[in-house]
Write a protein that holds these residues in place. Structure first.
Motif, PDB file in Angstrom:
ATOM      1  N   LYS A 162     -55.971  23.951  43.698  1.00  0.00           N
ATOM      2  CA  LYS A 162     -54.847  24.705  44.359  1.00  0.00           C
ATOM      3  C   LYS A 162     -54.830  26.246  43.241  1.00  0.00           C
ATOM      4  O   LYS A 162     -54.837  26.318  42.510  1.00  0.00           O
ATOM      5  CB  LYS A 162     -54.169  24.545  44.938  1.00  0.00           C
ATOM      6  N   LYS A 164     -53.408  29.955  42.694  1.00  0.00           N
ATOM      7  CA  LYS A 164     -51.892  30.343  43.220  1.00  0.00           C
ATOM      8  C   LYS A 164     -52.816  32.415  43.359  1.00  0.00           C
ATOM      9  O   LYS A 164     -53.264  32.463  42.452  1.00  0.00           O
ATOM     10  CB  LYS A 164     -51.031  30.923  42.095  1.00  0.00           C
ATOM     11  N   ASP A 189     -52.304  29.325  47.660  1.00  0.00           N
ATOM     12  CA  ASP A 189     -50.987  29.251  47.486  1.00  0.00           C
ATOM     13  C   ASP A 189     -50.397  30.433  47.188  1.00  0.00           C
ATOM     14  O   ASP A 189     -50.795  31.329  46.006  1.00  0.00           O
ATOM     15  CB  ASP A 189     -50.449  27.820  46.929  1.00  0.00           C
ATOM     16  N   ASN A 191     -46.999  31.246  48.232  1.00  0.00           N
ATOM     17  CA  ASN A 191     -45.287  31.266  47.360  1.00  0.00           C
ATOM     18  C   ASN A 191     -44.856  32.526  48.464  1.00  0.00           C
ATOM     19  O   ASN A 191     -43.672  33.460  48.011  1.00  0.00           O
ATOM     20  CB  ASN A 191     -45.554  31.599  45.865  1.00  0.00           C
ATOM     21  N   GLU A 216     -52.038  27.825  51.967  1.00  0.00           N
ATOM     22  CA  GLU A 216     -50.840  27.672  51.294  1.00  0.00           C
ATOM     23  C   GLU A 216     -49.269  28.827  51.965  1.00  0.00           C
ATOM     24  O   GLU A 216     -49.137  29.715  50.882  1.00  0.00           O
ATOM     25  CB  GLU A 216     -50.121  26.906  50.431  1.00  0.00           C
ATOM     26  N   ASP A 241     -44.569  25.062  52.270  1.00  0.00           N
ATOM     27  CA  ASP A 241     -44.245  24.447  51.532  1.00  0.00           C
ATOM     28  C   ASP A 241     -42.531  25.383  51.755  1.00  0.00           C
ATOM     29  O   ASP A 241     -41.744  24.248  52.223  1.00  0.00           O
ATOM     30  CB  ASP A 241     -45.151  25.201  50.532  1.00  0.00           C
ATOM     31  N   GLU A 242     -41.919  26.808  51.258  1.00  0.00           N
ATOM     32  CA  GLU A 242     -40.712  27.028  51.071  1.00  0.00           C
ATOM     33  C   GLU A 242     -39.933  27.025  52.126  1.00  0.00           C
ATOM     34  O   GLU A 242     -39.349  27.135  52.542  1.00  0.00           O
ATOM     35  CB  GLU A 242     -41.535  28.363  50.744  1.00  0.00           C
ATOM     36  N   ASN A 263     -47.229  20.006  53.241  1.00  0.00           N
ATOM     37  CA  ASN A 263     -46.793  19.927  51.805  1.00  0.00           C
ATOM     38  C   ASN A 263     -44.986  19.484  51.418  1.00  0.00           C
ATOM     39  O   ASN A 263     -44.377  19.986  51.974  1.00  0.00           O
ATOM     40  CB  ASN A 263     -46.066  21.452  51.111  1.00  0.00           C
ATOM     41  N   LYS A 265     -42.310  18.352  49.108  1.00  0.00           N
ATOM     42  CA  LYS A 265     -41.653  18.368  48.153  1.00  0.00           C
ATOM     43  C   LYS A 265     -40.205  17.686  48.365  1.00  0.00           C
ATOM     44  O   LYS A 265     -39.319  17.724  48.774  1.00  0.00           O
ATOM     45  CB  LYS A 265     -41.599  19.781  47.448  1.00  0.00           C
TER      46      LYS A 265
HETATM   47 MG    MG Z   1     -46.607  25.974  47.184  1.00  0.00          MG
END
Ligand code: MG
Ligand code: OSB
Length: 372
Positions: A162, A164, A189, A191, A216, A241-242, A263, A265
Motif C-alpha cells: 500500500k 500513501k 491510502d 488519509n 483508501e 478507514d478514518e 479497513n 483497526k
Molecule cells: Mg489508512
C-alpha cells in the motif's frame, strides 16, 4: 472476572528507520501498555497505539494517558464481567477516546483468554491458521526511492503493497510502481487528504485505471457523501478507514454507498469487541474487510493477527513483522512474517506471545498504578 490492579506503562521504542510525516521526523514511537491483574494474580496486556499528535485522529498519547488513568482504569477496577465482550460496559459512559479504550478492551480479552486457556484467535471466533500480511509505505522523497522501497518489500515476499498518496504525489508515483510491478496487488491510502476540487477529482479518477485493489480514505473522515459520490463513478473500490469509528458509522456508510471495502483497526474502533462487531456487520453486507495497523508494538500486533484470523478478513492485513519498525519487540517470540505469512498462535493461550516485562519496564518513560 474482576480486575484488582491496573498499571499503565508509556513505553518508548526506537524505530529501525526514521520516518517523516507532514509535520516532523520520528526516530521513536511511544505507546501506552495496559497491564491488568485479577485477584488471583492472572495478568493480561493491552496496547494503546495512539500516534503522538492529533493528526490521524483526535487522540494523542497524552490524551490517552489522561483518559486512561483518570476514567478508564477507575471504571474497570472492581467491575464484574463474565466475558471480555462485556468489559467495555464499565466505560460505556465515556464518549470517544477509542484508542485509549482499545488498550483496556484488549487487556481484558488477553487476560480472559489466558485464564480460560484458549488462544485469543479462538476466543474472537477466528478460523485461519495463517494471516496474509501486506506492507504500508510512506511518501518517499522521489519516485525512484519509492520504487526501490517497493522492490525491497516484494523481495521480502510481501504479496501486497500500500502506498500513501497526497495531492501532487499520486498519479505519477503509482504509474511508476505499476510499470515496474505489473502484477503486484497494490493499493493507495490518502488519509483523507483530498477534496472534491476539480484537480483532486481528476487525479482520483486517473487512479481508476491503475489496477488498484482499492483507494483508501480519499476524503475527510466525516465526509461520507463525498466518498459515495466518488464511489459511484469509480470501478476501483473505495476503502474506508478514518470514517468508521463505530457501528453506526458503518451502517450509514453502507446505506449511502460510501465504499466497498472496510479497513478495521482495533485502535480506531475502541477495541476487539467493536472490531469483531464491525467484521460481523460488514460480512452480513458482503463487504470484504482487512485489518489496518498503527505501527503497533508486539501486544497490539498479536491482537491484530488474532483478529485477522476471522473469516471476513479476506484481504491482506497491515500486520507485517515487528522487525519492519522495531529492532527488538516487547514480546517473545517477536511477530514475524514469512513471505508475507504470519502464523496465528493457535497452540498458546491468550495473545500467544509473552510480554518481556524487564524490557518493557526498562523502556517505560512513565508509569501509573491503580488498585481497588
Ligand atoms: Mg489508512
Ligand atoms: O492510515 O493506515 C493508516 C499508520 C499511522 C496512521 C495511519 C495509518 C498508518 C499505517 C500503518 O498505515 C501501517 C502499519 O502499522 O503497518
Amino acid at each position: 472476572m474482576r480486575i484488582d490492579r491496573i498499571e499503565l506503562l508509556q513505553v518508548r521504542l526506537p524505530l529501525v528507520h526514521e520516518f517523516e510525516t507532514s509535520s516532523h521526523r520520528k526516530s521513536y514511537l511511544e505507546h501506552v501498555l495496559v497491564r491488568v491483574e485479577d485477584a488471583g494474580g492472572a495478568v493480561g496486556w493491552g496496547e494503546v497505539a495512539s500516534p503522538s499528535g492529533p493528526f490521524y485522529a483526535a487522540e494523542t498519547v497524552e490524551t490517552c494517558w489522561t483518559i486512561g488513568s483518570a476514567y478508564l482504569a477507575p471504571a474497570l477496577l472492581g467491575a464484574e464481567w463474565e466475558h471480555p465482550a462485556r468489559a467495555s460496559v464499565a466505560w460505556e459512559k465515556v464518549r470517544g477516546n477509542e484508542f485509549a479504550k482499545a488498550g483496556f478492551d484488549m487487556a481484558c480479552w488477553s487476560l480472559w483468554s489466558c485464564a480460560e486457556g484458549v488462544p485469543l484467535a479462538g476466543a474472537l471466533g477466528g478460523e485461519r491458521r495463517t494471516v496474509v500480511a501486506g506492507v504500508s509505505l510512506g511518501i518517499e522523497p522521489g519516485v525512484d526511492a519509492l520504487v526501490e522501497q517497493v522492490r525491497r518489500q516484494v523481495e521480502a515476499g510481501y504479496p501486497r503493497v500500500k502506498l500513501k498518496i497526497a495531492p501532487g504525489w499520486d498519479v505519477e508515483p503509482v504509474a511508476a510502481v505499476r510499470a515496474e510491478f505489473p502484477d503486484l496487488a497494490l493499493h493507495v491510502d490518502a488519509n483523507g487528504a483530498y477534496t472534491e476540487d476539480e484537480d483532486h477529482l481528476v487525479a482520483l479518477r486517473a487512479l481508476d485505471g491503475a489496477g488498484l485493489t482499492m483507494i483508501e480514505q480519499p476524503f475527510a473522515p466525516r465526509d461520507l457523501m463525498a466518498s459515495a459520490r466518488l464511489q459511484a463513478v469509480l470501478d476501483t473500490p473505495v476503502c474506508l478507514d478514518e470514517s468508521i469509528v463505530d457501528g453506526h458509522d458503518l451502517e450509514t456508510a453502507l446505506a449511502v454507498g460510501a465504499g466497498r471495502v472496510l479497513n478495521i483497526k482495533v485502535s480506531r474502533m475502541g477495541g476487539l469487541t467493536a472490531a469483531v462487531a464491525a467484521h460481523d456487520l460488514a460480512r452480513e453486507h458482503g463487504v470484504p474487510v482487512w485489518c489496518g495497523g498503527m505501527h503497533e508494538f508486539g501486544v497490539g500486533r498479536a491482537a491484530n493477527v488474532a483478529l485477522s484470523s476471522l473469516p471476513g478478513f479476506v484481504l491482506p492485513s497491515d500486520v507485517s513483522g515487528s522487525d519492519k519498525y522495531y529492532a527488538r519487540d516487547v514480546v517473545t517470540p517477536p511477530i514475524r512474517a514469512d513471505h508475507g505469512n504470519v502464523a496465528v498462535p493457535w497452540d498458546t493461550p491468550g495473545l500467544g506471545h509473552d510480554v518481556d516485562e524487564d524490557f518493557v519496564r526498562a523502556h517505560a518513560v512513565r508509569t501509573h498504578e491503580g488498585t481497588r
